[in-house]
Write a protein that holds these residues in place. Structure first.
Motif, short mmCIF file in Angstrom:
data_model
loop_
_atom_site.label_atom_id
_atom_site.label_comp_id
_atom_site.label_asym_id
_atom_site.label_seq_id
_atom_site.Cartn_x
_atom_site.Cartn_y
_atom_site.Cartn_z
N GLY A 14 2.55 -0.42 5.54
CA GLY A 14 3.52 0.48 5.77
C GLY A 14 5.05 -0.57 6.63
N HIS A 15 4.75 -1.40 7.55
CA HIS A 15 5.70 -2.09 7.55
C HIS A 15 5.96 -3.52 7.29
N ASP A 16 4.68 -4.52 7.59
CA ASP A 16 4.76 -5.44 7.64
C ASP A 16 3.85 -5.41 5.95
N ILE A 17 3.55 -5.27 5.45
CA ILE A 17 2.70 -4.98 4.39
C ILE A 17 3.17 -3.26 3.70
N ASP A 18 3.59 -3.66 2.03
CA ASP A 18 3.40 -2.33 1.21
C ASP A 18 3.18 -2.78 -0.03
N THR A 19 2.93 -1.79 -0.82
CA THR A 19 3.33 -2.17 -2.19
C THR A 19 4.19 -3.48 -2.76
N THR A 20 4.80 -3.50 -2.51
CA THR A 20 6.20 -4.42 -2.43
C THR A 20 5.63 -5.94 -2.41
N THR A 21 4.71 -5.90 -1.50
CA THR A 21 4.95 -7.41 -0.86
C THR A 21 3.14 -7.58 -1.66
N THR A 22 2.46 -8.86 -1.38
CA THR A 22 1.88 -9.45 -2.02
C THR A 22 0.34 -10.05 -0.93
N PRO A 23 -0.56 -10.42 -1.14
CA PRO A 23 -1.31 -10.74 0.07
C PRO A 23 -0.28 -12.70 -0.45
#
Lengths: 121, 381
Positions: free
Chosen positions: B247-256
């Motif tokens: 929800g901060h460093d990773i979310d639905t807009t960031t890929t692995p």
């Protein structure tokens, strides 16, 4: 010398036309361990209620607002080297800045110690 | 006056213990959780790195994925349809970090997956647990029964003295290695124990039936090495460890791949692997593996003392007007005694040592891209 308080938990120590300003012991307890303090530049003309300084704990940054209007005469550089002073001596060594009071009439809206104690009770 | 929102907040089985220990309760992911105890965030953080801390993470979701066939490999293969990790390769008694991805290659949640021999045990984020469970039911109900283990609390015990503290009530604890996981007796309770955590320190996570949570934590806290630790220090510890906060460093807009989590995707799921692809967003994620992603998650160290916090825009130099990225987590690292941050930068500017600027209260503060973890981890491998 008179000490006055704001509802935002700042103290002002008044000597003549100079106010020394810091945050109260109650405020430092609420903030927790202080890790950084940003102070205004000497010579800056602050308006009442303007963001004047920033005090940061591990978890958050909080603004300190100018309780009255005035020109910044001096800032406490010791806080840059030792921000934890705010926790250990909020009402003394950890003063933030000194203002040349622009309008003594603004002091009328502040609380004395008894009123501040009631405010935080 | 109790606000309506506050009265709607849930409480964990350890709520009374938090109050008794002076926990300062705040709303978090729909729960009333302790942000700190009287020791304060700084001391709690340093105590965890020096001795041991116990954390209530019962707000997180615990799920069992039980294969209808009785073969755990069927549950593993089914879960591989939703995550880019090799779940088939997770041996019985072992655990692996994973992400649920979406069709765009974004991350729906990150999670832990353990193989308990006849079923899989999942731990997911509090804020995502309802959606995660629905996601699992929608896609895996043909092959698996999905049990929400809402009757269990979850406790983390972290720090260099976590092993000795747990050994007093769980004889098996010292023999476990990093990412070992499975059912264990702790005190007289039937628990699930993993050697893992979210601080960068050696430690354990213990799933315990809710009705025994307070008794278990009280036994741990009877040890003077162990202090209760709130969410404030949990965040500063994981930040120093360079670990992502969903929800901060990773979310639905960031890929692995953008999130620099390639290490978590095993070769078997990459192009040419034995069970390559077949998860949501595989085309995009596997293409980014080969050709790189336009941006990348990095660690950032400030040169001054001012913390650079979430949301601060990043610039290539001290005067440019166009932001090139932003800080996604940031604050003060008590063990480093310095500010640290995590953020995203264009990949060409993501090399360690690259200098960038963050804008904080109208000023440009110099930062350097730094290796993570910021504080070396001490896992018992």
């Amino acid at each position: 010398m008179t000490t006055l308080y704001t509802s935002d938990h700042e103290w002002l120590s008044i000597e003549g036309d100079v106010a020394t300003i810091g945050i109260t012991d109650y405020a430092q307890q609420q903030l927790g361990d202080v890790v950084f303090v940003e102070l205004p530049k000497v010579g800056r003309a602050l308006k009442k209620a303007e963001a004047a300084a920033v005090v940061e704990s591990v978890k958050a940054a909080s603004d300190v607002y100018a309780p009255i209007s005035g020109e910044v005469l001096e800032v406490n550089d010791a806080l840059a080297a030792e921000p934890a002073l705010v926790n250990s001596d909020a009402a003394g060594k950890a003063w933030f800045f000194k203002l040349k009071i622009a309008d003594k009439g603004e002091l009328g809206g502040l609380m004395d110690e008894a009123a501040y104690k009631a405010h935080t009770a | 006056m109790l606000a309506r929102d506050e009265s709607d907040l849930k409480r964990t089985p350890l709520y009374a213990l938090h109050l008794a220990r002076g926990g300062k309760m705040v709303p978090f992911a729909g729960y009333e959780m302790p942000v700190q105890y009287p020791a304060g965030v700084l001391k709690e953080h340093l105590h965890t790195r020096a001795a041991a801390g116990v954390f209530d993470v019962s707000h997180m979701g615990q799920l069992a994925l039980r294969p209808k066939s009785g073969k755990v490999s069927d549950a593993a293969l089914a879960l591989e349809r939703l995550v880019p990790q090799d779940i088939l390769g997770v041996a019985p008694g072992r655990q692996r970090y994973a992400q649920f991805t979406n069709a765009d290659g974004g991350i729906l949640d990150d999670l832990m997956v353990a193989n308990f021999g006849d079923h899989l045990f999942l731990v997911v984020n509090a804020a995502c647990k309802t959606e995660d469970e629905a996601h699992l039911r929608r896609h895996l109900s043909d092959t698996c029964d999905i049990d929400s283990l809402s009757g269990r609390a979850l406790i983390a015990l972290q720090g260099p003295r976590a092993e000795s503290a747990l050994a007093k009530i769980c004889a098996d604890a010292p023999s476990m290695k990093f990412m070992d996981a499975g059912p264990r007796r702790v005190a007289e309770f039937d628990c699930f124990v993993s050697r893992s955590g979210y601080t960068g320190e050696d430690g354990f996570e213990i799933s315990v039936p809710a009705e025994h949570a307070e008794a278990l934590v009280t036994q741990l806290l009877d040890n003077p090495d162990v202090l209760p630790i709130g969410l404030g220090a949990r965040d500063s510890l994981r930040l120093e460890a360079g670990l992502c906060l969903y929800g901060h460093d990773i979310d639905t807009t960031t890929t692995p791949v953008e999130a620099a989590l390639e290490w978590s995707i095993q070769k078997s799921r990459r192009k040419g692997g034995a069970h390559a692809g077949g998860f949501p967003g595989a085309d995009k994620i596997l293409d980014q593996f080969e050709h790189g992603a336009p941006r990348r998650r990095v660690g950032l160290k400030a040169q001054g003392r001012a913390p650079v916090r979430e949301g601060a825009p990043l610039f290539a130099d001290s005067t440019s007007t166009e932001a090139i990225g932003k800080v996604t987590s940031g604050g003060f690292g008590p063990s480093l005694n310095a500010p640290v941050a995590i953020g995203y930068l264009p990949t060409p500017l993501s090399a360690i040592g690259t200098n960038v600027f963050a804008e904080v209260r109208g000023q440009r503060l110099p930062l350097a891209v730094a290796a993570t973890p910021f504080v070396p981890n001490t896992y018992k491998r």
